[in-house]
Scaffold this motif. Structure first.
Motif, short mmCIF file in Angstrom:
data_model
loop_
_atom_site.label_atom_id
_atom_site.label_comp_id
_atom_site.label_asym_id
_atom_site.label_seq_id
_atom_site.Cartn_x
_atom_site.Cartn_y
_atom_site.Cartn_z
N THR A 23 0.84 -1.20 0.00
CA THR A 23 0.00 0.00 0.00
C THR A 23 0.87 1.25 0.00
OG1 THR A 23 -1.71 -1.20 1.21
CG2 THR A 23 -1.85 1.20 1.21
N ALA A 24 1.83 1.30 0.90
CA ALA A 24 2.71 2.47 0.99
C ALA A 24 3.68 2.52 -0.18
CB ALA A 24 3.48 2.44 2.31
N ASP A 25 4.23 1.38 -0.56
CA ASP A 25 5.20 1.35 -1.67
C ASP A 25 4.57 1.86 -2.96
OD1 ASP A 25 7.08 0.29 0.01
OD2 ASP A 25 6.94 -1.76 -0.75
N VAL A 26 3.35 1.38 -3.25
CA VAL A 26 2.69 1.77 -4.49
C VAL A 26 2.41 3.27 -4.51
CG1 VAL A 26 0.57 1.56 -5.84
CG2 VAL A 26 1.72 -0.49 -5.01
N PHE A 27 1.88 3.79 -3.40
CA PHE A 27 1.62 5.23 -3.37
C PHE A 27 2.90 6.01 -3.61
CE2 PHE A 27 1.98 9.17 -0.96
CZ PHE A 27 1.11 9.95 -1.70
N GLY A 28 3.97 5.67 -2.89
CA GLY A 28 5.22 6.42 -3.02
C GLY A 28 5.75 6.42 -4.43
N LEU A 29 5.77 5.26 -5.06
CA LEU A 29 6.29 5.15 -6.42
C LEU A 29 5.39 5.85 -7.43
CD1 LEU A 29 7.42 1.44 -6.19
CD2 LEU A 29 8.94 3.37 -6.69
N CYS A 30 4.08 5.68 -7.29
CA CYS A 30 3.16 6.33 -8.22
C CYS A 30 3.22 7.85 -8.08
CB CYS A 30 1.73 5.84 -8.00
SG CYS A 30 1.44 4.15 -8.55
N PHE A 31 3.19 8.33 -6.86
CA PHE A 31 3.20 9.78 -6.62
C PHE A 31 4.48 10.40 -7.16
CE2 PHE A 31 3.34 13.64 -3.94
CZ PHE A 31 2.05 14.10 -4.13
N LYS A 32 5.62 9.74 -6.91
CA LYS A 32 6.90 10.25 -7.39
C LYS A 32 6.96 10.24 -8.91
CE LYS A 32 11.24 11.57 -6.95
NZ LYS A 32 11.69 12.79 -6.25
N SER A 33 6.29 9.27 -9.53
CA SER A 33 6.32 9.19 -11.00
C SER A 33 5.18 9.95 -11.66
CB SER A 33 6.29 7.72 -11.45
OG SER A 33 5.11 7.08 -11.02
N GLY A 34 4.42 10.72 -10.85
CA GLY A 34 3.42 11.61 -11.41
C GLY A 34 2.07 11.00 -11.69
N SER A 35 1.79 9.82 -11.11
CA SER A 35 0.51 9.14 -11.35
C SER A 35 -0.29 9.00 -10.06
CB SER A 35 0.74 7.76 -11.95
OG SER A 35 1.19 7.84 -13.28
N ALA A 36 -1.60 9.02 -10.21
CA ALA A 36 -2.49 8.65 -9.11
C ALA A 36 -2.54 7.13 -9.03
CB ALA A 36 -3.88 9.21 -9.34
N CYS A 37 -2.93 6.61 -7.85
CA CYS A 37 -3.02 5.15 -7.72
C CYS A 37 -4.40 4.76 -7.19
CB CYS A 37 -1.93 4.60 -6.81
SG CYS A 37 -1.92 5.21 -5.11
N VAL A 38 -4.90 3.65 -7.76
CA VAL A 38 -6.14 3.03 -7.29
C VAL A 38 -5.75 1.65 -6.78
CG1 VAL A 38 -8.40 2.14 -7.93
CG2 VAL A 38 -7.58 4.29 -8.91
N LEU A 39 -6.03 1.39 -5.51
CA LEU A 39 -5.57 0.16 -4.84
C LEU A 39 -6.76 -0.73 -4.50
CD1 LEU A 39 -3.22 1.96 -2.29
CD2 LEU A 39 -2.57 1.01 -4.50
N LYS A 40 -6.58 -2.02 -4.75
CA LYS A 40 -7.57 -3.01 -4.30
C LYS A 40 -6.79 -4.11 -3.61
CE LYS A 40 -9.40 -6.50 -4.83
NZ LYS A 40 -9.51 -7.68 -3.88
N GLY A 41 -6.71 -4.00 -2.27
CA GLY A 41 -5.95 -4.97 -1.49
C GLY A 41 -6.79 -6.18 -1.14
#
Length: 414
Positions: A123-141
């Motif tokens: 959850t945290a890894d995806v947000f960090g990487l997406c935000f840094k790369s300029g994308s929003a993230c939609v998560l389904k855990g």
């Protein structure tokens, strides 16, 4: 129905690439600090999730958070925050004979969807990487980790709110099949979906998604003991690859050994016995281990033993007559993730690394290193096992696409 929410995410995503890189870094560092500050809250949510899973379940270790693991999550986010921005880079530049200038520039995907299992750190890894790369993230855990994931997303969204940014830039959907189904139909609102989990999840998403998919995660990993292998080195590498964390995708599942090295098999497997690893051995390997490996941990292999991602303290052993036979076994049973040769023969190493079809091919190194952090990427969104767009650990550059910027001075085409 979540279609309206996904449309909000898409609309909000266009604002991200306009933020200065230093602002992105500042926000991610603040999120990392807040995650550590909220350690007790996150641990309490994680305890609720853990209470619903048997400690004997191989996924228990993946689900479990500790103060140290939360500190690692925050540290990974800080490393990602301080990496160079992956978008806006000039990949190439061409000047045509007519003076027209063509530049190839990296740009964000826009909205990245991730469907994953009991891994709250994702959850945290995806947000960090997406935000840094300029994308929003939609998560389904996964439902097993839902309380933990929501506690982490609450922290992230709290920081976004404080910074005047739309909270939907990090959206966690309900942990049910309906959410996954709508994500896979969200053409135009989600630009790419990345599944993280076992083979069943990955196959399901690949077969059912109308949104483009990058396959990641499933790892049936092999290590081949060559004729010239150093046995002490091999024992150390094999034990680490198998037992460091048995539930992760880079864990060793099958040891392949040249028939002329079978006498050394008990020495290679000795550290595994101390960790309680169950071995499923073919006939030659079984005979070599019988009486030298605990009877309670030694069984005869069958065809189901090969091509299995155990995610447990279990490992298959296959005997071969040549390196070519080892490579054929990997081609038949591998998942294109991580493979290794233990050898002191440079020619064999070169041939193995050239001939094995996998994202990561090691020589005398544990497959446990297939990890974005270990590769110097700060973190990863997954290990891609396909060949289009990205392969291996997917860090920041792999979370961008590109477009062409063309400029001139009134040129027209005849």
């Amino acid at each position: 129905m979540i279609s309206g929410l996904l449309r909000e995410v898409k609309e909000a995503s266009v604002t991200l690439p306009l933020l200065p890189p230093e602002r992105i870094e500042e926000i991610l560092l603040k999120v990392a600090d807040k995650i550590e500050e909220q350690t007790e809250t996150i641990l309490a949510a994680n305890a609720v999730d853990l209470s619903g899973m048997s400690s004997g379940n191989p996924d228990y270790d993946r689900l479990m958070l500790t103060p140290e693991r939360i500190a690692d999550i925050a540290a990974d986010m800080r490393r990602v925050a301080q990496l160079p921005s992956p978008y806006g880079r000039q990949i190439s530049k061409t000047v045509r004979p007519n003076g027209m200038v063509i530049r190839k520039i990296s740009v964000p995907f826009g909205v990245i969807g991730v469907i994953y299992e009991a891994r709250p750190n994702v959850t945290a890894d995806v947000f960090g990487l997406c935000f840094k790369s300029g994308s929003a993230c939609v998560l389904k855990g996964g439902h097993d980790a839902d309380n933990s994931s929501r506690a982490i997303v609450d922290v992230i969204c709290g920081v976004l709110r404080e910074e005047g940014l739309p909270e939907v830039l990090c959206t966690l959907l309900p942990a049910n099949r309906e959410s996954a189904a709508e994500m896979m139909e969200a053409v135009g609102d989600i630009d790419v979906i990345i599944p993280r989990g076992g083979r069943g999840l990955i196959d399901f998403v690949r077969k059912n998604s109308r949104v483009p998919v990058i396959e990641t995660g499933a790892g049936v990993c092999h290590t081949y003991i060559d004729l010239s292998a150093d046995i002490e080195k091999s024992a150390r590498v094999v034990c680490n690859a198998k037992t460091r964390r048995v539930s992760v995708c880079n864990a060793l599942d099958c040891l392949i050994i040249h028939k002329e090295r079978l006498a050394s098999l008990p020495d290679i497997c000795l550290p595994l016995s101390e960790k309680g690893v169950m071995i499923y051995a073919d006939e030659p390997a079984y005979d070599a281990l019988r009486g030298k490996y605990p009877d309670t941990l030694l069984l005869k292999a069958d065809e189901r033993s090969y091509g299995t991602e155990f995610r447990d303290y279990k490992m298959a052993v296959k005997t071969v007559g040549s390196m070519e036979e080892a490579m054929m076994h990997i081609a038949r049973h591998g998942s294109h993730h991580s493979e290794c040769i233990m050898s002191e023969n440079p020619d064999n190493i070169t041939r193995f690394q050239a001939g094995v079809d996998a994202a990561c091919v090691y020589a005398n190194v544990s497959t446990a290193f297939t990890d974005g952090g270990q590769f110097g990427f700060g973190a990863e969104i997954g290990i891609s096992t396909q060949k289009l767009h990205a392969r291996g650990p997917m860090g920041l550059p792999e979370l961008t696409t590109y477009k062409y910027f063309i400029s001139g001075d009134g040129q027209t085409r005849q």
